[in-house]
Motif scaffolding. Structure first.
Motif, PDB file in Angstrom:
ATOM      1  N   ASP A 132      -4.865  28.906   4.180  1.00 31.74           N
ATOM      2  CA  ASP A 132      -3.602  28.516   4.822  1.00 31.74           C
ATOM      3  C   ASP A 132      -3.873  27.580   5.993  1.00 31.74           C
ATOM      4  O   ASP A 132      -3.145  26.610   6.214  1.00 31.74           O
ATOM      5  CB  ASP A 132      -2.829  29.741   5.318  1.00 31.74           C
ATOM      6  CG  ASP A 132      -2.113  30.485   4.209  1.00 31.74           C
ATOM      7  OD1 ASP A 132      -1.986  29.933   3.091  1.00 31.74           O
ATOM      8  OD2 ASP A 132      -1.685  31.632   4.461  1.00 31.74           O
ATOM      9  N   SER A 133      -4.918  27.866   6.727  1.00 31.20           N
ATOM     10  CA  SER A 133      -5.277  27.014   7.853  1.00 31.20           C
ATOM     11  C   SER A 133      -5.736  25.639   7.370  1.00 31.20           C
ATOM     12  O   SER A 133      -5.366  24.614   7.947  1.00 31.20           O
ATOM     13  CB  SER A 133      -6.369  27.680   8.686  1.00 31.20           C
ATOM     14  OG  SER A 133      -6.603  26.950   9.853  1.00 31.20           O
ATOM     15  N   VAL A 134      -6.517  25.617   6.307  1.00 31.42           N
ATOM     16  CA  VAL A 134      -6.951  24.345   5.716  1.00 31.42           C
ATOM     17  C   VAL A 134      -5.722  23.540   5.292  1.00 31.42           C
ATOM     18  O   VAL A 134      -5.607  22.347   5.588  1.00 31.42           O
ATOM     19  CB  VAL A 134      -7.899  24.581   4.516  1.00 31.42           C
ATOM     20  CG1 VAL A 134      -8.115  23.301   3.726  1.00 31.42           C
ATOM     21  CG2 VAL A 134      -9.228  25.157   4.989  1.00 31.42           C
ATOM     22  N   ARG A 135      -4.795  24.204   4.616  1.00 33.71           N
ATOM     23  CA  ARG A 135      -3.570  23.538   4.163  1.00 33.71           C
ATOM     24  C   ARG A 135      -2.788  22.982   5.355  1.00 33.71           C
ATOM     25  O   ARG A 135      -2.314  21.844   5.323  1.00 33.71           O
ATOM     26  CB  ARG A 135      -2.693  24.513   3.368  1.00 33.71           C
ATOM     27  CG  ARG A 135      -1.401  23.885   2.853  1.00 33.71           C
ATOM     28  CD  ARG A 135      -0.493  24.898   2.181  1.00 33.71           C
ATOM     29  NE  ARG A 135      -0.338  26.155   2.890  1.00 33.71           N
ATOM     30  CZ  ARG A 135       0.451  26.328   3.959  1.00 33.71           C
ATOM     31  NH1 ARG A 135       1.145  25.329   4.440  1.00 33.71           N
ATOM     32  NH2 ARG A 135       0.537  27.510   4.535  1.00 33.71           N
ATOM     33  N   SER A 136      -2.689  23.757   6.413  1.00 34.31           N
ATOM     34  CA  SER A 136      -1.976  23.303   7.611  1.00 34.31           C
ATOM     35  C   SER A 136      -2.634  22.069   8.218  1.00 34.31           C
ATOM     36  O   SER A 136      -1.948  21.130   8.631  1.00 34.31           O
ATOM     37  CB  SER A 136      -1.923  24.417   8.657  1.00 34.31           C
ATOM     38  OG  SER A 136      -1.156  25.491   8.189  1.00 34.31           O
ATOM     39  N   HIS A 137      -3.955  22.071   8.262  1.00 33.42           N
ATOM     40  CA  HIS A 137      -4.685  20.908   8.784  1.00 33.42           C
ATOM     41  C   HIS A 137      -4.393  19.672   7.940  1.00 33.42           C
ATOM     42  O   HIS A 137      -4.148  18.588   8.477  1.00 33.42           O
ATOM     43  CB  HIS A 137      -6.196  21.173   8.789  1.00 33.42           C
ATOM     44  CG  HIS A 137      -6.664  22.014   9.916  1.00 33.42           C
ATOM     45  ND1 HIS A 137      -7.297  21.508  11.017  1.00 33.42           N
ATOM     46  CD2 HIS A 137      -6.593  23.346  10.121  1.00 33.42           C
ATOM     47  CE1 HIS A 137      -7.592  22.482  11.850  1.00 33.42           C
ATOM     48  NE2 HIS A 137      -7.176  23.610  11.321  1.00 33.42           N
ATOM     49  N   LEU A 138      -4.429  19.844   6.624  1.00 29.63           N
ATOM     50  CA  LEU A 138      -4.184  18.711   5.730  1.00 29.63           C
ATOM     51  C   LEU A 138      -2.748  18.204   5.860  1.00 29.63           C
ATOM     52  O   LEU A 138      -2.517  16.995   5.888  1.00 29.63           O
ATOM     53  CB  LEU A 138      -4.492  19.098   4.282  1.00 29.63           C
ATOM     54  CG  LEU A 138      -5.971  19.321   3.973  1.00 29.63           C
ATOM     55  CD1 LEU A 138      -6.129  19.953   2.598  1.00 29.63           C
ATOM     56  CD2 LEU A 138      -6.747  18.020   4.066  1.00 29.63           C
ATOM     57  N   GLU A 139      -1.802  19.117   5.945  1.00 32.07           N
ATOM     58  CA  GLU A 139      -0.402  18.712   6.105  1.00 32.07           C
ATOM     59  C   GLU A 139      -0.199  17.948   7.406  1.00 32.07           C
ATOM     60  O   GLU A 139       0.503  16.933   7.437  1.00 32.07           O
ATOM     61  CB  GLU A 139       0.520  19.933   6.059  1.00 32.07           C
ATOM     62  CG  GLU A 139       0.683  20.508   4.678  1.00 32.07           C
ATOM     63  CD  GLU A 139       1.517  21.782   4.655  1.00 32.07           C
ATOM     64  OE1 GLU A 139       1.823  22.341   5.738  1.00 32.07           O
ATOM     65  OE2 GLU A 139       1.858  22.228   3.548  1.00 32.07           O
ATOM     66  N   LEU A 140      -0.813  18.425   8.474  1.00 33.91           N
ATOM     67  CA  LEU A 140      -0.696  17.748   9.764  1.00 33.91           C
ATOM     68  C   LEU A 140      -1.295  16.347   9.690  1.00 33.91           C
ATOM     69  O   LEU A 140      -0.698  15.382  10.178  1.00 33.91           O
ATOM     70  CB  LEU A 140      -1.378  18.565  10.859  1.00 33.91           C
ATOM     71  CG  LEU A 140      -1.321  17.983  12.267  1.00 33.91           C
ATOM     72  CD1 LEU A 140       0.128  17.833  12.731  1.00 33.91           C
ATOM     73  CD2 LEU A 140      -2.092  18.860  13.234  1.00 33.91           C
ATOM     74  N   GLU A 141      -2.451  16.227   9.064  1.00 36.57           N
ATOM     75  CA  GLU A 141      -3.076  14.911   8.924  1.00 36.57           C
ATOM     76  C   GLU A 141      -2.204  13.968   8.107  1.00 36.57           C
ATOM     77  O   GLU A 141      -2.099  12.784   8.426  1.00 36.57           O
ATOM     78  CB  GLU A 141      -4.461  15.041   8.299  1.00 36.57           C
ATOM     79  CG  GLU A 141      -5.482  15.605   9.252  1.00 36.57           C
ATOM     80  CD  GLU A 141      -6.890  15.604   8.691  1.00 36.57           C
ATOM     81  OE1 GLU A 141      -7.197  14.736   7.852  1.00 36.57           O
ATOM     82  OE2 GLU A 141      -7.675  16.468   9.105  1.00 36.57           O
ATOM     83  N   LEU A 142      -1.572  14.489   7.062  1.00 39.76           N
ATOM     84  CA  LEU A 142      -0.673  13.656   6.256  1.00 39.76           C
ATOM     85  C   LEU A 142       0.542  13.212   7.068  1.00 39.76           C
ATOM     86  O   LEU A 142       0.982  12.067   6.961  1.00 39.76           O
ATOM     87  CB  LEU A 142      -0.216  14.408   5.005  1.00 39.76           C
ATOM     88  CG  LEU A 142      -1.234  14.526   3.890  1.00 39.76           C
ATOM     89  CD1 LEU A 142      -0.723  15.467   2.800  1.00 39.76           C
ATOM     90  CD2 LEU A 142      -1.550  13.161   3.304  1.00 39.76           C
ATOM     91  N   GLN A 143       1.075  14.107   7.875  1.00 41.02           N
ATOM     92  CA  GLN A 143       2.220  13.754   8.718  1.00 41.02           C
ATOM     93  C   GLN A 143       1.841  12.672   9.721  1.00 41.02           C
ATOM     94  O   GLN A 143       2.590  11.718   9.934  1.00 41.02           O
ATOM     95  CB  GLN A 143       2.746  14.987   9.456  1.00 41.02           C
ATOM     96  CG  GLN A 143       3.448  15.971   8.573  1.00 41.02           C
ATOM     97  CD  GLN A 143       3.794  17.261   9.301  1.00 41.02           C
ATOM     98  OE1 GLN A 143       3.410  17.474  10.455  1.00 41.02           O
ATOM     99  NE2 GLN A 143       4.506  18.148   8.620  1.00 41.02           N
ATOM    100  N   VAL A 144       0.677  12.817  10.329  1.00 40.42           N
ATOM    101  CA  VAL A 144       0.211  11.826  11.300  1.00 40.42           C
ATOM    102  C   VAL A 144      -0.007  10.485  10.607  1.00 40.42           C
ATOM    103  O   VAL A 144       0.413   9.437  11.107  1.00 40.42           O
ATOM    104  CB  VAL A 144      -1.078  12.308  12.006  1.00 40.42           C
ATOM    105  CG1 VAL A 144      -1.724  11.183  12.797  1.00 40.42           C
ATOM    106  CG2 VAL A 144      -0.776  13.501  12.902  1.00 40.42           C
ATOM    107  N   ALA A 145      -0.635  10.514   9.440  1.00 36.60           N
ATOM    108  CA  ALA A 145      -0.877   9.277   8.697  1.00 36.60           C
ATOM    109  C   ALA A 145       0.435   8.619   8.302  1.00 36.60           C
ATOM    110  O   ALA A 145       0.583   7.395   8.392  1.00 36.60           O
ATOM    111  CB  ALA A 145      -1.724   9.561   7.461  1.00 36.60           C
TER     112      ALA A 145
END
Length: 92
Positions: free
Chosen positions: A73-86
């Motif tokens: 879940d934490s990995v997924r959250s990190h990836l989602e945040l990176e996608l939002q920033v990108a």
């Protein structure tokens, strides 16, 4: 980070989250297996982990489904945040 077990997070947990996040990004970035394997090896070398050591770490976490779920879940959250920033940066 780990909402369900934030008090229990260890340095190894943090390392796993970071490394696994980077591995997933590499697997998604490089369409062919050879290139993605090279990228994964580079990631592991950067953090001084062997393929075997990371595989062992993954297997150990897999023995505890609740812990593994929280880490993923934490990995997924990190990836989602990176996608939002990108996405935000691409709209500027």
């Amino acid at each position: 980070m780990l909402s369900s077990c934030a008090d229990d997070i260890t340095e190894q947990d943090k390392e796993f989250i970071t490394v696994y996040t980077e591995i997933l990004k590499a697997r998604e970035t490089y369409p062919d297996t050879l290139s993605s394997n090279k990228a994964v090896k580079k990631i592991l070398n950067t953090v001084k982990l062997s393929d075997t050591a990371f595989s062992k770490m993954y297997r150990e976490y897999s023995q505890n489904p609740e812990k593994m779920r929280a880490l993923l879940d934490s990995v997924r959250s990190h990836l989602e945040l990176e996608l939002q920033v990108a996405d935000t940066n691409s709209k500027k």
